[in-house]
Design a protein around this motif. Structure first.
Motif, PDB file in Angstrom:
ATOM      1  N   GLU A 127       5.541  10.920   4.991  1.00 32.83           N
ATOM      2  CA  GLU A 127       5.968   9.642   4.415  1.00 32.83           C
ATOM      3  C   GLU A 127       5.919   8.498   5.427  1.00 32.83           C
ATOM      4  OE1 GLU A 127       9.833  10.425   2.869  1.00 32.83           O
ATOM      5  OE2 GLU A 127       9.137  12.008   1.528  1.00 32.83           O
TER       6      GLU A 127
ATOM      7  N   SER B   9       0.845  -1.194   0.000  1.00 29.67           N
ATOM      8  CA  SER B   9       0.000   0.000   0.000  1.00 29.67           C
ATOM      9  C   SER B   9       0.878   1.242   0.000  1.00 29.67           C
ATOM     10  CB  SER B   9      -0.938   0.009   1.207  1.00 29.67           C
ATOM     11  OG  SER B   9      -0.221   0.030   2.417  1.00 29.67           O
ATOM     12  N   LYS B  10       2.078   1.133   0.591  1.00 31.26           N
ATOM     13  CA  LYS B  10       3.056   2.226   0.573  1.00 31.26           C
ATOM     14  C   LYS B  10       4.453   1.638   0.375  1.00 31.26           C
ATOM     15  CE  LYS B  10       0.556   5.221   3.861  1.00 31.26           C
ATOM     16  NZ  LYS B  10       0.672   5.926   5.171  1.00 31.26           N
TER      17      LYS B  10
ATOM     18  N   LEU C  67       5.159   5.286   7.453  1.00 27.98           N
ATOM     19  CA  LEU C  67       4.549   4.011   7.086  1.00 27.98           C
ATOM     20  C   LEU C  67       4.878   2.946   8.126  1.00 27.98           C
ATOM     21  CD1 LEU C  67       6.979   1.981   5.848  1.00 27.98           C
ATOM     22  CD2 LEU C  67       6.712   3.460   3.868  1.00 27.98           C
TER      23      LEU C  67
ATOM     24  N   GLU D  39       4.846  -0.870   3.546  1.00 20.90           N
ATOM     25  CA  GLU D  39       3.627  -1.124   4.311  1.00 20.90           C
ATOM     26  C   GLU D  39       2.688  -1.915   3.417  1.00 20.90           C
ATOM     27  OE1 GLU D  39      -0.162   1.397   5.971  1.00 20.90           O
ATOM     28  OE2 GLU D  39       1.839   2.111   6.547  1.00 20.90           O
TER      29      GLU D  39
END
Length: 237
Positions: free
Chosen positions: A116, A85-86, A118, A185
Motif C-alpha cells: 500500500e 492515482s492512489k 504511496l 498520491e
C-alpha cells in the motif's frame, strides 16, 4: 492560501449518519493514536480504530466508494483537485477532552515497504462529528505561520491540503472530535501543475454544462482547453 481546498459536503449526510451510528454502537476498541505517529508520538493525544479492525475497513471502503462516484459533484471536485492515482486506506481517529496533535508534518511516504506504499502529495481530513458537539479541535494548516488559518468543517466536510504543510489539531476542550484521514498520491506530483490541471478541469466542466446555450463556442473552448490540459500533462510525465 495555496493548495488548501475545503470541500464542505464531500460525504453525503446519510453516509455520515451510518458511520457515526456504527461507531457509537460498535464494541471496537480504540487504541493509542501515538502508535501511528512515528517520531511525533509524544505530540499526538488521540485514539484510533485498530488498523485491521472490521469497522475501520468498512468505513474506509465506504468513503473510498463515494470518492469514486463521479456522478456526485463533490466527488468530481475531489478528483479534479487531487488527480489521484492512489488513495490510502482511511484512519479513523477520536480526540476527546485534553487531546490534540501538536505541530507536525506528515510523512512523505506512507505505508512504506508494503503493497500500500504511496507518495503522500496530499493529506485529507474528513470531519465526522457535528462541529457543535465539541469545543476546540480545529485543524490549523501552515501552523508555522503567525496567522495560520484554522478549519472546523460541518460533518461530512473535508479539508484537502498539501502534505508538506506543517499543521496541528488544536486541543479539544469538551466533547469528542471524530474524523477520517487519508493520504493521496497524485498523478501530478508538482503542486503548481496540479492546481492548473484542477482549474482547467473545472473550466471544462463549466463549459460542457452550458453547451446548449452556444454549441459552437462550447466546442471551440472545449478543444482549446483540452489542448492546454494535454500539453500540461505531457510536461508532468
Amino acid at each position: 492560501m495555496p493548495y488548501v481546498y475545503p470541500i464542505p459536503h464531500l460525504l453525503p449526510p446519510e453516509l455520515v449518519r451510518e458511520i457515526n451510528n456504527r461507531i457509537a454502537g460498535s464494541p471496537e476498541t480504540w487504541v493509542d493514536g501515538g502508535k501511528t505517529a512515528g517520531r511525533d508520538k509524544k505530540k499526538k493525544r488521540n485514539l484510533e480504530l485498530e488498523g485491521d479492525s472490521e469497522l475501520r475497513v468498512l468505513i474506509s471502503d465506504a468513503i473510498t466508494t463515494v470518492l469514486r462516484d463521479y456522478q456526485r459533484r463533490e466527488s468530481l471536485l475531489f478528483t479534479f483537485l487531487a488527480a489521484p492515482s492512489k488513495i490510502g486506506k482511511f484512519l479513523v481517529s477520536k480526540t476527546e477532552n485534553g487531546g490534540g496533535y501538536g505541530d507536525h508534518m506528515d510523512n512523505n511516504i506512507m505505508s512504506k515497504g508494503t503493497t500500500e506504499e504511496l507518495r503522500s502529495d496530499l493529506s485529507m481530513t474528513i470531519f465526522l462529528s457535528d462541529p457543535e458537539s465539541y469545543e476546540g479541535g480545529e485543524l490549523v494548516i501552515d501552523s508555522d505561520m503567525t496567522f495560520a488559518p484554522s478549519f472546523k468543517m460541518p460533518a461530512g466536510g473535508a479539508i484537502l491540503y498539501a502534505t508538506n504543510s506543517i499543521h496541528r489539531v488544536n486541543p479539544v476542550t469538551s466533547g469528542s472530535r471524530v474524523v477520517a484521514l487519508t493520504w493521496i498520491e497524485s498523478e501530478i506530483s508538482d503542486p503548481f501543475m496540479r492546481q492548473m490541471n484542477a482549474d482547467l478541469l473545472q473550466c471544462l466542466n463549466a463549459v460542457s454544462q452550458n453547451a446548449d446555450q452556444n454549441p459552437q463556442l462550447s466546442t471551440f473552448l472545449t478543444l482549446k482547453l483540452e489542448k492546454i490540459r494535454g500539453n500540461l500533462q505531457k510536461r508532468t510525465r
